[in-house]
Design an enzyme around this catalytic site. Structure first.
Site, short mmCIF file in Angstrom:
data_model
loop_
_atom_site.label_atom_id
_atom_site.label_comp_id
_atom_site.label_asym_id
_atom_site.label_seq_id
_atom_site.Cartn_x
_atom_site.Cartn_y
_atom_site.Cartn_z
N HIS A 60 0.83 -1.21 0.00
CA HIS A 60 0.00 0.00 0.00
C HIS A 60 0.86 1.26 0.00
O HIS A 60 0.55 2.25 -0.68
CB HIS A 60 -0.92 -0.02 1.22
CG HIS A 60 -1.64 1.26 1.45
ND1 HIS A 60 -1.38 2.07 2.52
CD2 HIS A 60 -2.61 1.88 0.73
CE1 HIS A 60 -2.16 3.14 2.47
NE2 HIS A 60 -2.92 3.05 1.39
N GLU B 164 2.07 1.93 -3.41
CA GLU B 164 0.97 2.50 -4.23
C GLU B 164 0.93 4.02 -4.10
O GLU B 164 0.80 4.74 -5.09
CB GLU B 164 -0.36 1.89 -3.78
CG GLU B 164 -1.58 2.49 -4.45
CD GLU B 164 -2.75 2.63 -3.51
OE1 GLU B 164 -3.28 3.76 -3.39
OE2 GLU B 164 -3.13 1.63 -2.88
N HIS B 165 1.07 4.52 -2.88
CA HIS B 165 1.12 5.97 -2.68
C HIS B 165 2.35 6.57 -3.36
O HIS B 165 2.27 7.63 -4.00
CB HIS B 165 1.19 6.28 -1.18
CG HIS B 165 -0.13 6.30 -0.50
ND1 HIS B 165 -0.62 7.40 0.15
CD2 HIS B 165 -1.07 5.34 -0.37
CE1 HIS B 165 -1.80 7.13 0.67
NE2 HIS B 165 -2.10 5.87 0.38
N GLU C 12 -3.41 7.90 7.92
CA GLU C 12 -4.54 7.17 7.35
C GLU C 12 -4.94 6.00 8.26
O GLU C 12 -6.12 5.75 8.49
CB GLU C 12 -4.21 6.65 5.96
CG GLU C 12 -4.23 7.70 4.87
CD GLU C 12 -4.07 7.11 3.49
OE1 GLU C 12 -4.01 5.86 3.38
OE2 GLU C 12 -3.99 7.88 2.53
#
Length: 474
Positions: free
Chosen positions: A83, A86-87, A163
């Site tokens: 993840h 991905e950022h 997040e």
């Protein structure tokens, strides 16, 4: 492939239990060799699969690139790196400055985003047909030319940590769901949090990100899916120009730990002052289209429709309408996975009802189902509902791209997607009833109770239902 199981939420923020709208074409049960999206597919010389779903209703296209890697492929100790990368894919190349990728897409009238699950990572752009060349060039550029340094990586690490705090740690339903999955999978990495465990996220480094990028991001580990106003004669030269020139990578092979035999049910209980209404949920290990007992997958899709989908479902009628013991109840099931899947249910008691009473009522309904089974009429209505719910598939620009991309990314084939209506239509009552007996195995289950604190909820708190976060994080 009932589409509530094909979950993709398009925002780079963690979201749990999100579900797509139904996107399968209506096929009446008596028809055979049914088709859904009628895609065209070609494989480039470097191993990248190219899939096209034509839709000429408007001069727009969706481009999606799916990498066959997700959080379940991470090495132990660096959870969240899939993840995180991905950022970081938005942090620039030699030709695109950090943060400019999405700005360029927006300036050209489009929108873009990305998502990560246990099994795959995807990137997409919705754009005018005449701008496809631009976004394809940009997407191909970051497939092989991503530039990372501590200056951009470490601030973004703070972003994903925040997040996690806002979407998981501050959400009691998400926290319990995360704990339940960790208990459901005793060995398999599907029990790992997609966004990552906080103590490991805090240590993620630029080297971790680059190592993961070079290990998994290559054309021979990616699928290009384009849907919209373009033909294969137009698309293929463009794909060859931008993606076809990227050399094959030395991509790792997925090594997944096999889940051991489970011998006892588990229970997770959580009290939290942010919970205003108690709820219960339960996850069962279940087959996917790729696992052992895959023949049960289509029957289980229909079973979920029969017992837990909407206000006409069996469980809703029994527990909400007839017994008035629950205010809501439902089921969820996702058979599109590389390995195992999970079959889940949830229920919220009516008023101040006790969770123990509600759980017993749920168990009674499961026992009745296993003893008496479903009826032919229930099955016929479920089939028709699933097939009819797909009528809008071709009205959606991106539906075909999402369904095909997800399916191919976990190892299914175009033929398996296209034959879904036939498989659903061919399911028998006996198959559904046998699948129900198999899946409702207490030894392969985790039950979760989510409750307010002993003194009652704090002011302003509301219901929180833990659901399987199969939708991934974004």
């Amino acid at each position: 492939m009932k589409i509530p199981t094909l979950s993709v939420m398009f925002a780079r923020m963690p979201v749990t239990a999100s579900m797509l709208a139904a996107v399968m074409m209506v096929i009446m049960p008596h028809l055979s060799q049914a088709a859904v999206f009628n895609p065209q597919t070609v494989t480039l010389d470097n191993g990248m699969q190219v899939v096209l779903v034509e839709n000429h209703r408007a001069p727009v296209v969706t481009q999606m690139v799916w990498y066959k890697v997700g959080s379940a492929d991470e090495q132990t100790g660096i959870s969240g790196i899939a993840h995180f990368l991905e950022h970081l894919m938005f942090k620039g190349t030699n030709d695109i400055a950090p943060g400019d990728f999405s700005k360029i897409v927006a300036r050209n009238g489009g929108n873009d985003n990305a998502f990560t699950t246990w099994d795959y990572t995807g990137y997409f752009q919705n754009i005018a047909r005449d701008r496809l060349d631009l976004v394809m060039k940009m997407e191909a550029d970051r497939m092989t030319n991503l530039q990372l340094s501590d200056d951009v990586v470490l601030p973004e690490r703070d972003v994903i940590i925040e997040e996690r705090r806002s979407r998981i740690d501050n959400n009691p339903g998400a926290l319990l769901g995360e704990q339940m999955r960790a208990a459901l999978y005793m060995a398999h990495p599907y029990g790992r949090s997609i966004i990552g465990w906080m103590n490991e996220m805090e240590q993620l480094s630029t080297k971790d990100a680059l190592d993961f990028y070079h290990e998994w991001y290559a054309p021979n580990n990616a699928i290009l899916v384009v849907a919209g106003d373009i033909t294969m004669d137009e698309l293929l030269p463009m794909a060859k120009k931008y993606y076809g020139v990227i050399p094959r990578g030395d991509v790792s092979t997925r090594h997944r730990v096999k889940e051991p035999v489970q011998h006892a049910p588990r229970k997770v209980t959580m009290r939290d002052p942010r919970v205003g209404q108690a709820s219960m949920s339960r996850y069962y290990l279940a087959p996917s289209y790729n696992s052992e007992n895959a023949a049960d997958a289509a029957p289980l899709e229909l079973l979920s429709e029969i017992i837990g989908s909407g206000t006409t479902s069996r469980f809703f009628k029994a527990l909400v309408v007839d017994q008035s013991i629950a205010s809501s109840v439902g089921t969820f099931y996702d058979p599109v996975a590389v390995d195992l899947a999970s079959f889940g249910l949830y229920a919220v008691p009516r008023g101040d009802g006790e969770l123990a009473d509600l759980e017993k009522a749920v168990d009674d309904q499961i026992a009745k189902l296993k003893t008496d089974g479903v009826t032919e009429d229930e099955l016929d209505r479920a089939k028709q509902k699933l097939l009819d719910s797909a009528v809008f598939a071709r009205d959606s620009l991106s539906a075909g791209a999402r369904v095909l991309g997800q399916s191919l990314a976990v190892g299914l084939t175009v033929d398996q997607v296209e034959s879904w209506p036939d498989r659903i239509s061919a399911v028998t009552v006996d198959q559904v009833n046998e699948a129900a007996k198999h899946v409702f195995n207490d030894k392969q289950s985790v039950t979760g109770w989510l409750m307010p604190p002993e003194g009652g909820p704090v002011s302003g708190s509301g219901p929180a239902i833990p659901l399987d976060s199969g939708g991934g994080v974004h």
